[in-house]
Design a protein around this motif. Structure first.
Motif, PDB file in Angstrom:
ATOM      1  N   SER A  40       0.808  -1.224   0.000  1.00  0.00           N
ATOM      2  CA  SER A  40       0.000   0.000   0.000  1.00  0.00           C
ATOM      3  C   SER A  40       0.841   1.274   0.000  1.00  0.00           C
ATOM      4  O   SER A  40       0.288   2.371  -0.067  1.00  0.00           O
ATOM      5  N   ARG A  41       2.166   1.159   0.057  1.00  0.00           N
ATOM      6  CA  ARG A  41       2.997   2.346   0.132  1.00  0.00           C
ATOM      7  C   ARG A  41       3.180   2.965  -1.249  1.00  0.00           C
ATOM      8  O   ARG A  41       3.338   2.259  -2.253  1.00  0.00           O
ATOM      9  N   ASP A  45       2.302  -5.449   5.791  1.00  0.00           N
ATOM     10  CA  ASP A  45       2.490  -4.103   5.263  1.00  0.00           C
ATOM     11  C   ASP A  45       3.735  -3.416   5.829  1.00  0.00           C
ATOM     12  O   ASP A  45       3.824  -2.188   5.843  1.00  0.00           O
ATOM     13  N   LYS A  85       7.861   2.811  -3.463  1.00  0.00           N
ATOM     14  CA  LYS A  85       8.216   1.404  -3.511  1.00  0.00           C
ATOM     15  C   LYS A  85       9.733   1.307  -3.617  1.00  0.00           C
ATOM     16  O   LYS A  85      10.329   1.791  -4.571  1.00  0.00           O
ATOM     17  N   MET A  98       4.208  -5.657   0.970  1.00  0.00           N
ATOM     18  CA  MET A  98       3.046  -6.065   1.750  1.00  0.00           C
ATOM     19  C   MET A  98       3.411  -6.810   3.032  1.00  0.00           C
ATOM     20  O   MET A  98       2.588  -6.958   3.932  1.00  0.00           O
TER      21      MET A  98
END
Length: 620
Positions: free
Chosen positions: A520-521, A596, A524, A548
């Motif tokens: 979700s960041r 995450d 990357k 993740m």
């Protein structure tokens, strides 16, 4: 002994089956009773020779009462209590009566006086023995001298003081004998209790040990120094009977009926064991047309001097295990082949992916070049050339006086600049096209190089190989916006199978890419580190992402075959990578703070590795 059996014949069946210590007491009672019978017979002959037949008849009458009564009770009763009580009380009372009747002042010092308390304590115990002792002490030490002093001494005339002193000494002697008998009885009972406890413990241990041997399917036996059987469990006896067709008995040589060559081999093993060695080996033979494999263990049995005096033999049927190991080896070989094919497929997928992306660039560049060539302003140049050719005869006048002629030089200058610009654009596109083609060529060459080196051992520069693995993912990393960080320390090259290491790296990079895409960041990041582990014996490669992450329960199953968290995954990549790391004598592990929060895969390889290891599960 015959005389022990003769004494036992006077006892009832329950008494003959008593404990050894109790049986000994019963035999003493029988022997004492028979001795009384002998004593009575001697008194009978004495009475025949002596003139005072009245006095000599008393012991005979006493014997006639005690002997048959005691023997009757011992033969008929299951408990010896009645016989012992009857014998001791009758003998004591009878002796007291005879001593009083005789009137001899020295009768209280008779040997029987000290024998009866000791005998009573031995047969009846200290408490009942004390009652017998006190009765004798009172009757012989007090009542009898009192009667003698009242009636006068008939045989000898001695002073009353000496008479009382003599009888008081008899009382002390009787009580002393009881004390000594009690001490002996107490010590004997304690020793007997300890012996019974030790015997019970020994029997319990023997029962447990026997249960342990009998409840196992392993063949267990012990042999003496000559190879003769001492003891064997049921499984050993059953196997011997099945193999040789007869029962196995103690004292029988275990390998007397085998072939001479086999017997010599066993004799040699026995000699080694009797020298203090322990042997473990596998024995293969055929039984009923089927192969049988047994694992045997031979060990020495030490004697009191510490020198081996026997041999223990343990045999276990490991046929099923060997067959399972063979199947496991076959499955592993198949898995290794599949893993190599999967690795090659992974490499091919990466190659095709990058080739496809590069071909897209080639197509774009080719289209731009085609459009650029199609849009070149060469038609204006052709028109200008036709116009010059048309006015070639009057070219000075045309250029100087004609309006079109006057514009022609300026037009040609503008056209040349435009053509130069279009040429530069086409040259750039052709250069980009040439770079894409060169990239395609390098990818194909790299794939061919790895295809040629599969299974071979060579010197590998690890950072360079990582860069080659990254090159296969470069386009996808760039398109996905993944920021790549390299942290390479100075490390020596490794000697290994290049393809196995490349296969691991490609799988780890592919895993990291999927984790980053699913994360979700917004930023990357993928970091690759190469360094030496503490101690300098291992080279460590770390692939860290901020994707993740992995849950704790999934970390335990991460390298299991078939386990995957991807919807389209097959659960094969990490399992193959772990197997490949093991084949390289290394180890692959993973850590993750949680969902995450990214993950770090660590590959450790030994610096001393000189060649690829044997496949996992292969026979030594």
């Amino acid at each position: 002994m015959w005389w022990m059996a003769w004494l036992d014949s006077f006892l009832s069946e329950p008494l003959r089956g008593a404990a050894p210590s109790d049986l000994l007491r019963y035999r003493v009672l029988v022997g004492s009773t028979l001795f009384c019978l002998l004593f009575g017979v001697l008194n009978l002959f004495e009475g025949m020779l002596a003139p005072n037949t009245e006095v000599s008849r008393a012991p005979l009458l006493l014997t006639g009462l005690i002997v048959p009564g005691t023997l009757f009770l011992l033969r008929r009763k299951a408990s010896p209590t009645a016989a012992i009580f009857f014998f001791c009380v009758s003998l004591t009372v009878g002796f007291v009566i005879i001593a009083i009747l005789y009137g001899d002042p020295f009768a209280s010092a008779h040997a029987v006086t000290t024998l009866l308390p000791a005998f009573a304590v031995y047969l009846m115990g200290p408490r009942l023995g004390l009652a017998i002792t006190l009765f004798m002490a009172v009757m012989l030490g007090l009542i009898r001298p009192f009667l003698l002093t009242r009636t006068g001494v008939s045989v000898l005339t001695i002073p009353a003081e000496l008479l009382w002193a003599m009888h008081i000494g008899a009382i002390i002697a009787v009580l002393g004998i009881w004390v000594l008998g009690t001490l002996h009885s107490t010590a004997r009972d304690e020793i007997q209790l300890k012996l019974e406890q030790a015997l019970k413990t020994l029997r319990d241990s023997e029962r447990k040990l026997s249960s342990l041997f009998e409840n196992t399917d392993d063949l267990v036996c012990s042999l003496d120094a000559e190879g003769r059987l001492l003891v064997a469990n049921t499984a050993m006896k059953r196997a011997f009977a099945r193999y040789f067709g007869k029962d196995l008995a103690p004292g029988q040589p275990l390998f007397a009926e085998v072939e001479p060559r086999v017997k010599e081999a066993w004799d040699e093993r026995f000699r080694q064991v009797l020298q203090g060695q322990r042997l473990q080996f596998e024995l293969e033979y055929t039984w009923d047309g089927a192969p049988v494999v047994q694992e045997l263990s031979l060990g020495p049995i030490p004697g009191e001097s510490g020198r081996p005096e026997g041999i223990t033999l343990f045999a276990r049927d490991i046929t099923v295990r060997k067959q399972a190991e063979a199947r496991l080896g076959e499955m592993h070989s198949t898995l290794v082949d599949v893993s190599r094919q999967a690795g090659m497929a992974e490499v091919a997928t990466g190659v095709l992916h990058n080739v496809g992306n590069t071909l897209n660039s080639v197509n774009v560049s080719a289209s731009l070049v085609t459009d650029g060539l199609r849009k070149l302003h060469v038609s204006g140049l052709a028109k200008a050339a036709a116009l010059l050719h048309q006015h070639s005869a009057e070219l000075p006048r045309f250029l100087a006086g004609d309006p079109l002629g006057k514009q022609l030089p300026e037009y040609l200058q503008a056209l040349s600049q435009r053509l130069l610009q279009e040429q530069d654009s086409l040259v750039k596109e052709m250069s980009s096209l040439n770079e894409a083609v060169e990239h395609l060529k390098s990818i194909v060459n790299m794939q061919q190089k790895h295809a040629r080196t599969v299974g071979t051992v060579e010197q590998v520069a690890v950072p360079r190989l990582i860069d080659e693995a990254l090159r296969l993912h470069a386009v996808s990393f760039e398109r996905l916006g993944i920021r790549l960080e390299r942290d390479y320390a100075e490390v020596p090259p490794l000697v290994m199978d290049r393809h196995k290491l490349l296969q691991i790296l490609i799988n780890l990079l592919s895993n990291a890419r999927h984790a980053l895409v699913a994360g979700s960041r917004a930023e990357k990041r993928l970091c690759i580190r190469v360094r030496l582990a503490p101690g300098g014996q291992w080279l460590r490669i770390e692939v860290e992402d901020n994707g993740m992450g992995i849950t704790p329960e999934n970390q335990r199953r991460l390298f299991s075959q078939g386990f995957t968290t991807k919807k389209t995954g097959h659960g094969f990549g990490l399992h193959i990578s772990a197997l490949a790391a093991t084949e390289l004598k290394g180890r692959l592990s993973c850590t993750s703070p949680g969902p995450d929060q990214g993950a770090t895969f660590t590959l450790e390889l030994p610096l001393a590795l000189q060649e690829a290891s044997e496949p996992v599960g292969a026979a030594p």
